[in-house]
Scaffold this motif. Sequence first.
Motif, PDB file in Angstrom:
ATOM      1  N   ASN A 165       0.806  -1.227   0.000  1.00 19.85           N
ATOM      2  CA  ASN A 165       0.000   0.000   0.000  1.00 19.85           C
ATOM      3  C   ASN A 165       0.838   1.275   0.000  1.00 19.85           C
ATOM      4  O   ASN A 165       0.396   2.299  -0.519  1.00 19.85           O
ATOM      5  CB  ASN A 165      -0.960   0.012   1.189  1.00 19.85           C
ATOM      6  CG  ASN A 165      -2.044  -1.030   1.053  1.00 19.85           C
ATOM      7  OD1 ASN A 165      -2.452  -1.378  -0.052  1.00 19.85           O
ATOM      8  ND2 ASN A 165      -2.495  -1.557   2.173  1.00 19.85           N
ATOM      9  N   ASN A 184      -1.911  -1.120  -6.127  1.00 18.34           N
ATOM     10  CA  ASN A 184      -1.802  -0.128  -5.041  1.00 18.34           C
ATOM     11  C   ASN A 184      -2.127   1.262  -5.568  1.00 18.34           C
ATOM     12  O   ASN A 184      -2.334   1.462  -6.783  1.00 18.34           O
ATOM     13  CB  ASN A 184      -0.414  -0.200  -4.396  1.00 18.34           C
ATOM     14  CG  ASN A 184       0.700   0.290  -5.296  1.00 18.34           C
ATOM     15  OD1 ASN A 184       0.483   0.555  -6.472  1.00 18.34           O
ATOM     16  ND2 ASN A 184       1.896   0.389  -4.744  1.00 18.34           N
ATOM     17  N   ARG A 185      -2.142   2.220  -4.676  1.00 19.60           N
ATOM     18  CA  ARG A 185      -2.508   3.601  -5.057  1.00 19.60           C
ATOM     19  C   ARG A 185      -1.522   4.187  -6.060  1.00 19.60           C
ATOM     20  O   ARG A 185      -1.912   4.901  -6.978  1.00 19.60           O
ATOM     21  CB  ARG A 185      -2.565   4.479  -3.801  1.00 19.60           C
ATOM     22  CG  ARG A 185      -3.773   4.224  -2.921  1.00 19.60           C
ATOM     23  CD  ARG A 185      -3.745   5.148  -1.740  1.00 19.60           C
ATOM     24  NE  ARG A 185      -2.644   4.756  -0.840  1.00 19.60           N
ATOM     25  CZ  ARG A 185      -2.787   4.344   0.387  1.00 19.60           C
ATOM     26  NH1 ARG A 185      -3.984   4.306   0.929  1.00 19.60           N
ATOM     27  NH2 ARG A 185      -1.758   3.999   1.118  1.00 19.60           N
ATOM     28  N   LYS A 189      -1.878   6.110 -10.334  1.00 25.47           N
ATOM     29  CA  LYS A 189      -1.503   7.492 -10.688  1.00 25.47           C
ATOM     30  C   LYS A 189      -0.974   7.593 -12.091  1.00 25.47           C
ATOM     31  O   LYS A 189      -0.409   6.799 -12.695  1.00 25.47           O
ATOM     32  CB  LYS A 189      -0.462   8.032  -9.708  1.00 25.47           C
ATOM     33  CG  LYS A 189      -1.025   8.212  -8.318  1.00 25.47           C
ATOM     34  CD  LYS A 189       0.062   8.755  -7.427  1.00 25.47           C
ATOM     35  CE  LYS A 189      -0.436   8.811  -5.978  1.00 25.47           C
ATOM     36  NZ  LYS A 189       0.561   9.226  -5.089  1.00 25.47           N
TER      37      LYS A 189
END
Length: 189
Positions: A165, A184-185, A189
């Motif tokens: 994460n 994951n974040r 992006k």
Amino acid sequence: ITEKKKYEESLLKTQKLLNDSQQLADLGSWELDLSTNIIQWSDSTFKLFGIENITGTITLDEYFNFIVPEDRDRVKAEYIEDVLNGTKLYREHKIIKPNGEIRDLFLWIENIRDEKGKAKKLLGIIQDITDRKRIERKLIQTNRELEITKNIAVENEAKFRSYFNNAPEGVFITNNKGKFLEVNRSALK
């Protein structure tokens, strides 16, 4: 005379059957006369203790000497409690045989009282439960090891989740067909 002979033969046959059954089941029987502290043992009880049956009896003190030192005081205290208050009881303790082997025993005890309620003898059955206790101890050890393994797995999962994460780069998990299962974040992006 023939009736008496038939009775004696029947009694001997029954006694042999009882002894054979006790040996097969790792059982023995005993009777303690509380007025003399003499214990009458069956042949199979002597075999459980690894000693030869010479007289058919032992004293209570001789019995206590078979008990492992770490159990002896507890067993003596239980004996007093059994004589004073017991009716039907179940006990476990370990003994040391003359060859040094330690065995786990289970005892079923019945307190026989006179008409005034005073204990006059204890009757019992004794069983060698060493194999069962060994399995129980192994099961307890295995459960402890499984619990440790589970805790390590939970800890490692938490570490992985934290890394996954919080990684600055994109990280993703796919199945064997390339389908994304988790990202994951940073990967978004």
